[in-house]
Design a protein around this motif. Structure first.
Motif, PDB file in Angstrom:
ATOM      1  N   LEU A   1     -78.025  26.524 -13.674  1.00 47.74           N
ATOM      2  CA  LEU A   1     -78.148  26.198 -15.098  1.00 47.74           C
ATOM      3  C   LEU A   1     -79.216  25.135 -15.312  1.00 47.74           C
ATOM      4  O   LEU A   1     -80.058  25.254 -16.215  1.00 47.74           O
ATOM      5  N   LEU A   2     -79.166  24.099 -14.473  1.00 49.05           N
ATOM      6  CA  LEU A   2     -80.142  23.013 -14.630  1.00 49.05           C
ATOM      7  C   LEU A   2     -81.562  23.539 -14.405  1.00 49.05           C
ATOM      8  O   LEU A   2     -82.491  23.193 -15.142  1.00 49.05           O
ATOM      9  N   GLU A   3     -81.688  24.419 -13.434  1.00 52.10           N
ATOM     10  CA  GLU A   3     -82.995  25.019 -13.148  1.00 52.10           C
ATOM     11  C   GLU A   3     -83.477  25.830 -14.357  1.00 52.10           C
ATOM     12  O   GLU A   3     -84.629  25.729 -14.773  1.00 52.10           O
ATOM     13  N   PHE A   4     -82.543  26.588 -14.921  1.00 50.42           N
ATOM     14  CA  PHE A   4     -82.890  27.413 -16.084  1.00 50.42           C
ATOM     15  C   PHE A   4     -83.357  26.537 -17.252  1.00 50.42           C
ATOM     16  O   PHE A   4     -84.360  26.828 -17.905  1.00 50.42           O
TER      17      PHE A   4
ATOM     18  N   GLU B   1     -78.355  16.020 -24.244  1.00 47.23           N
ATOM     19  CA  GLU B   1     -76.880  15.918 -24.249  1.00 47.23           C
ATOM     20  C   GLU B   1     -76.290  16.973 -23.322  1.00 47.23           C
ATOM     21  O   GLU B   1     -75.372  16.703 -22.547  1.00 47.23           O
ATOM     22  N   MET B   2     -76.825  18.185 -23.400  1.00 45.52           N
ATOM     23  CA  MET B   2     -76.269  19.286 -22.604  1.00 45.52           C
ATOM     24  C   MET B   2     -76.593  19.081 -21.120  1.00 45.52           C
ATOM     25  O   MET B   2     -75.748  19.311 -20.256  1.00 45.52           O
ATOM     26  N   ILE B   3     -77.826  18.616 -20.860  1.00 43.94           N
ATOM     27  CA  ILE B   3     -78.210  18.389 -19.455  1.00 43.94           C
ATOM     28  C   ILE B   3     -77.301  17.309 -18.854  1.00 43.94           C
ATOM     29  O   ILE B   3     -76.783  17.464 -17.749  1.00 43.94           O
ATOM     30  N   ASN B   4     -77.076  16.225 -19.606  1.00 45.50           N
ATOM     31  CA  ASN B   4     -76.189  15.160 -19.108  1.00 45.50           C
ATOM     32  C   ASN B   4     -74.811  15.704 -18.802  1.00 45.50           C
ATOM     33  O   ASN B   4     -74.191  15.362 -17.799  1.00 45.50           O
TER      34      ASN B   4
END
Ligand code: ME8
Length: 644
Positions: free
Chosen positions: A172-175, A191-194
């Motif tokens: 997900l983080l890569e995407f 916010e979502m990445i955190n």
């Protein structure tokens, strides 16, 4: 050749109440984007729908003494009526209780299960039923309530299937890294990445404590978690597994438009599910802000819920849609007030646009007998009008690309205001007095109409009614619906020699004082009516005798599975036996009712409540505090006796 397609979704709404202006905001925005894309020549799909499963709906239906589907059908009808009132042209309305959708959800569940990414375990944790969301203890607010809606959460312990969401953290983080525009507006991205970086837990994707849901395909004791079910509506709506061509040309979706409160479901859970199902991810998710009323959350208990249907009845669909898209920047919160609504409509629609049309058409009528003149001789202001128009409309298209509706409209209004200024600069009423300036006058009027032609087309995605009225008054014969954005970009396409059709003002000015006075009067009338009704609410003796009231003896009583409110009773009325459903489980244990003689209405139409037939109704008294007690007889008397 592949088609240029554009696929937009709105959330599918919970059918547990009427929709308010906040819900209307998402759908109007989605419909506007789709119509703009159509104007640019795309083939489009817009889906909306209703999210019909879950514990909350089961409970609400139960509170209304109805079967879930019977209850939901009524509400879904009001949704569809609202979208039609707002002229929202969705291509598909997905109901999650439809057979196609159920099969799609089971298919995806099974696919992920077969892959080994769904496993059985026990869930122990908190659950917010109104939000249908699982929460860890550390996520609750200071009072230990749901951090989203601040209502109490329930402690849940049940056997569940889990989706291995934790395993998708890195992917997900890569995407998100590779697709920096996936989450909009950009401020929500961090916010979502955190949230992901703090560590994802596996997601509980089935429930066993109630049964209103899609059965887990490999285990009939479980129903699928409502969010796992709901998100898949975005696939069902474009023919997933049924129409490969259609699905292939529309998936992945171009944009999911949602409120900021459900961004996490769309930007973390949904992508993880799709990754696990080996499917492509949507191109973008846009999380818009919330509409509040005078700065506060809309809620029934505060009595400040703004009803979009009333607004449309009072002010027209164009005014409502224009206000929603113009007043607040898409992505930030905004506050609704009727004062600001009226101000906005009067200044932009009645003054700037409505007056421009009126004045222009009236001048063509007056100076050229209603015939559109040829532009023959330039005035010094023409070039600037053309340039402003082309620049602003290009900027409008850019803003629409980024779903910035408000600034897009601002650009269009710069053109409209510039056109009004052009009238003041060229002073047609003075040109009209000079024989030698007739060509110039003709050019001015042609340019005014040309600006209106362009405005009518550019406004079509926003306003369902006014563009056709403008078109009609200018007198253009070509079909407005066939016009494309290229006809907005080009100046000078208006045909001279056509005849204008002066008409009524398209946006009459709203007198705010008069409006509020009328509202107050209507409220007073309503109050009086209710008071009168209360007074008239007496029944005749004949009415009373229609009731068959009897003494019933409770023979058996048991809880109805899945409901914490209902008991199934078997009662005796003399020789006769009856089965009834009574909403008293919170006040009486089944055992303590056996042998009690209670009063009942014996000639009530039979009903099926929670799958159980009920033939009559026991009478009970309840107070404002929610206390409840059954009505019984003072002294022993035979069951079946008449109550008179
Ligand atoms: O969340 N202002 O449904 P829902 C702006 N069933 N938007 C608002 C709002 C307000 N005051 N109040 C609500 C659900 N919304 C799920 C969706 S999608 C697969 C499942 C928005 O009926 C809210 O943010 O509770 C959400 O986007 C939408 O209305 C539907 O809310």
């Amino acid at each position: 050749m592949t088609k240029d397609t554009f696929y937009v979704t709105t959330p599918i709404y919970y059918p547990n109440d009427k929709l308010h202006i906040g819900h209307t905001y998402t759908t109007t925005a989605a419909d506007t984007v789709v119509k703009f894309k159509e104007l640019q020549g795309y083939e489009t799909e817009l889906i909306t729908g209703s999210d019909e499963h879950g514990q909350k709906l089961q409970k609400t239906a139960e509170e209304h003494g109805m079967e879930p589907l019977g209850y939901i059908d009524g509400i879904v009808k009001t949704f569809k009526e609202l979208w039609s009132t707002l002229e929202v042209d969705y291509t598909e309305f997905v109901r999650t209780t439809s057979q196609e959708h159920k099969k799609d959800v089971q298919h995806i569940f099974k696919k992920i299960y077969d892959k080994g990414d769904i496993y059985k375990d026990k869930y122990e944790g908190y659950y917010c039923t109104p939000c249908e969301t699982y929460w860890a203890e550390r996520e609750l607010d200071e009072e230990g309530n749901c951090p989203d809606c601040n209502r109490p959460v329930e402690w849940v312990e049940e056997e569940s299937y889990f989706f291995k969401m934790s395993e998708y953290e890195e992917q997900l983080l890569e995407f998100l890294d590779d697709n920096p525009d996936f989450i909009q507006p950009a401020k929500r991205r961090n916010e979502m990445i955190n949230f992901i970086e703090e560590g994802l837990e596996d997601l509980c994707v089935s429930r066993t404590s109630f049964d209103w849901g899609i059965p887990v395909p490999i285990d009939g004791d479980h129903v699928i978690y409502v969010w796992f079910d709901a998100l898949i509506s975005y696939l069902t709506g474009i023919g997933f597994r049924r129409d490969e061509d259609k699905f292939g040309s529309y998936w992945p979706a171009d944009v999911h438009i949602v409120g900021k409160d459900i961004l996490r479901f769309h930007t973390i859970i949904w992508p993880a599910i799709l990754m696990a199902a080996d499917m492509e991810l949507p191109k973008q998710v846009f999380g818009h802000g919330f509409l509040t009323v005078e700065g506060g959350k809309m809620s029934k208990s505060k009595g400040n819920v703004v009803d979009p249907t009333k607004l449309v009845n009072d002010f027209g669909v164009d005014a409502v849609r224009y206000y929603l898209m113009r007043e607040v920047a898409f992505g930030t919160d905004g506050s609704y007030s009727t004062e600001s609504f009226i101000r906005r409509i009067n200044s932009d629609l009645a003054n700037d646009l409505g007056n421009l049309l009126n004045r222009t058409v009236a001048m063509v009528e007056q100076y050229f007998d209603g015939v559109i003149p040829e532009p023959r001789s330039e005035t010094e202001y023409d070039a600037d009008l053309k340039k402003t128009s082309q620049q602003e409309l290009a900027a409008m298209a850019d803003d629409m690309e980024n779903l910035q509706f408000s600034t897009a409209l601002e650009h269009l209004w710069t053109v409209i205001r510039r056109t009004n200024k052009y009238i003041d600069q060229t002073t047609p009423w003075i040109l009209a007095k000079d024989e030698d300036k007739q060509d110039k006058l003709g050019t001015v009027l042609y340019n005014l109409l040309e600006a209106l032609r362009i405005t009518a087309i550019a406004l079509k995605p926003f306003l369902p009614e006014a563009p056709a009225k403008i078109w009609q008054q200018i007198g253009i014969k070509a079909d407005l619906d066939q016009q494309r954005w290229s006809e907005v970009e080009e100046w000078g396409l208006l045909e001279a020699g056509l005849e204008v059709n002066p008409g009524d003002p398209i946006f009459p000015r709203i007198d705010a004082e008069e409006y509020f006075a009328k509202q107050a009067e209507a409220e007073d009338d309503e109050k009086e009516e209710t008071e009168e009704m209360v007074e008239e609410d007496k029944i005749t003796f004949d009415d009373f005798t229609k009731l068959d009231l009897r003494v019933a003896e409770v023979l058996e009583a048991e809880r109805i599975e899945g409901s914490d409110k209902l008991l199934k009773l078997q009662v005796a009325l003399g020789e006769e036996r009856r089965q009834l459903v009574a909403g008293i489980a919170k006040h009486y244990e089944a055992d303590e009712l056996i042998g009690k003689k209670v009063l009942m209405v014996a000639n009530l139409e039979p009903a099926t409540i929670f799958g159980t037939e009920s033939n009559g109704m026991v009478l009970a008294a309840s107070d404002d505090e929610g206390e409840l007690t059954l009505t019984t007889v003072d002294q022993d008397i035979a069951s079946g006796s008449q109550v008179e």
